[in-house]
Design an enzyme around this catalytic site. Sequence first.
Site, PDB file in Angstrom:
ATOM      1  N   ASN A   1     -11.095  -2.521  -4.650  1.00 17.24           N
ATOM      2  CA  ASN A   1     -10.322  -1.396  -5.657  1.00 17.24           C
ATOM      3  C   ASN A   1     -10.690  -1.382  -6.667  1.00 17.24           C
ATOM      4  O   ASN A   1     -10.733  -0.372  -7.657  1.00 17.24           O
ATOM      5  CB  ASN A   1      -8.782  -1.983  -5.816  1.00 17.24           C
TER       6      ASN A   1
ATOM      7  N   ASP B   1       0.823  -0.995   0.039  1.00 21.33           N
ATOM      8  CA  ASP B   1      -0.071  -0.101   0.149  1.00 21.33           C
ATOM      9  C   ASP B   1       0.690   1.415  -0.050  1.00 21.33           C
ATOM     10  O   ASP B   1       1.823   1.109   0.592  1.00 21.33           O
ATOM     11  CB  ASP B   1      -0.842  -0.001   1.140  1.00 21.33           C
TER      12      ASP B   1
HETATM   13  C1  IPE Z   1      -5.224  -2.553   0.195  1.00 23.61           C
HETATM   14  O1  IPE Z   1      -5.118  -0.996   0.066  1.00 23.61           O
HETATM   15  C2  IPE Z   1      -5.395  -3.273  -0.992  1.00 23.61           C
HETATM   16  C3  IPE Z   1      -3.798  -3.396  -1.702  1.00 23.61           C
HETATM   17  C4  IPE Z   1      -2.823  -2.937  -1.305  1.00 23.61           C
HETATM   18  C5  IPE Z   1      -3.843  -4.185  -2.890  1.00 23.61           C
HETATM   19  P1  IPE Z   1      -6.079  -0.088  -0.039  1.00 23.61           P
HETATM   20  O2  IPE Z   1      -5.510   1.145  -0.336  1.00 23.61           O
HETATM   21  O3  IPE Z   1      -7.208  -0.496  -0.951  1.00 23.61           O
HETATM   22  O4  IPE Z   1      -6.890  -0.182   1.301  1.00 23.61           O
HETATM   23  P2  IPE Z   1      -7.770   0.867   2.225  1.00 23.61           P
HETATM   24  O5  IPE Z   1      -8.704   1.540   1.293  1.00 23.61           O
HETATM   25  O6  IPE Z   1      -6.693   1.700   2.661  1.00 23.61           O
HETATM   26  O7  IPE Z   1      -8.298   0.072   3.329  1.00 23.61           O
HETATM   27  C1  IPE Z   2      -1.738   0.465  -3.198  1.00 14.70           C
HETATM   28  O1  IPE Z   2      -1.781   1.488  -3.231  1.00 14.70           O
HETATM   29  C2  IPE Z   2      -1.921  -0.249  -4.588  1.00 14.70           C
HETATM   30  C3  IPE Z   2      -3.328  -0.545  -4.855  1.00 14.70           C
HETATM   31  C4  IPE Z   2      -4.417  -0.768  -4.104  1.00 14.70           C
HETATM   32  C5  IPE Z   2      -3.854  -0.956  -6.303  1.00 14.70           C
HETATM   33  P1  IPE Z   2      -2.851   2.626  -3.313  1.00 14.70           P
HETATM   34  O2  IPE Z   2      -3.150   2.855  -4.763  1.00 14.70           O
HETATM   35  O3  IPE Z   2      -3.940   2.154  -2.295  1.00 14.70           O
HETATM   36  O4  IPE Z   2      -2.066   3.886  -2.649  1.00 14.70           O
HETATM   37  P2  IPE Z   2      -2.589   5.091  -1.731  1.00 14.70           P
HETATM   38  O5  IPE Z   2      -3.003   4.203  -0.278  1.00 14.70           O
HETATM   39  O6  IPE Z   2      -3.593   5.585  -2.329  1.00 14.70           O
HETATM   40  O7  IPE Z   2      -1.164   6.032  -1.133  1.00 14.70           O
HETATM   41 MG    MG Z   3      -4.078   2.597  -0.217  1.00 16.42          MG
END
Ligand code: IPE
Ligand code: IPE
Ligand code: MG
Length: 225
Positions: A60, A12
């Site tokens: 996502n 993340d």
């Molecule tokens: C969790 O991250 C999913 C992945 C890293 C693939 P998210 O960014 O989706 O999680 P939340 O929304 O902060 O809980």
């Molecule tokens: C994790 O990074 C990867 C995916 C969920 C695809 P994020 O895209 O959630 O990154 P932040 O949390 O917005 O920084």
């Molecule tokens: Mg994230």
Amino acid sequence: MSLPRHIAIIMDGNGRWAKKRLLPRAAGHRAGLKRMISLTEHVFERGIGYCTLFALSAENLARPQEELSAIYELFRAYFTGQIPVLREKGIALRVIGDLSLLPADVAALIEENTKKTEGGTRGNLTVAIGYGGRQDILSACNRAVREGREVTAETFGSMLSTGGMPELDLLIRTGKEKRISNFLLYEAAYAELYFSEKLFPDFTARDLDRAIGEYEQRERRYGKV
Ligand code: IPE
Ligand code: IPE
Ligand code: MG
């Protein structure tokens, strides 16, 4: 304590990494993918047998189409370019999650190309895409109900998409948040949790070694004294 046999990473922080640099979120995902490749190499060099990475959750998929398209393009590149590399290294690549949620060409490419790494014996890399822990549990439950059988901890574990893998030892989340976000809910029951402040593209092999080092210091009691 000894080295973990199975580690998982919630990768993340890609979006925030890009935002800090005034770049589009896609650039963060690109940097994240580069990091994912170098970290997995390090994991297997260290002799850890199983590595499970959270790349895209089922939730996502509600993100803006522009971001998803950029992620799908990275999947196309990864599941093409990394296949010979993983084969060469003897790493078996698997994907867990609901691929029917992805564009058909991406799902087909993933299915076809992961097969080419079957039989790799040096390590097992699992990438979670369109994955949700609750969804995985529910689909195993529904299968048990359809088949009219009662489940036990052993049989149920083997019905999950992670069935056949050793127990999860260490679950790492990068990117500051301290939550599981619907990742390996059942599997994480007794996993050691490690949260890093670093955004995923900044999380180095040295940071991973630090997490493993901390794991090795912990005492796992499993409810006993
Ligand atoms: C969790 O991250 C999913 C992945 C890293 C693939 P998210 O960014 O989706 O999680 P939340 O929304 O902060 O809980
Ligand atoms: C994790 O990074 C990867 C995916 C969920 C695809 P994020 O895209 O959630 O990154 P932040 O949390 O917005 O920084
Ligand atoms: Mg994230």
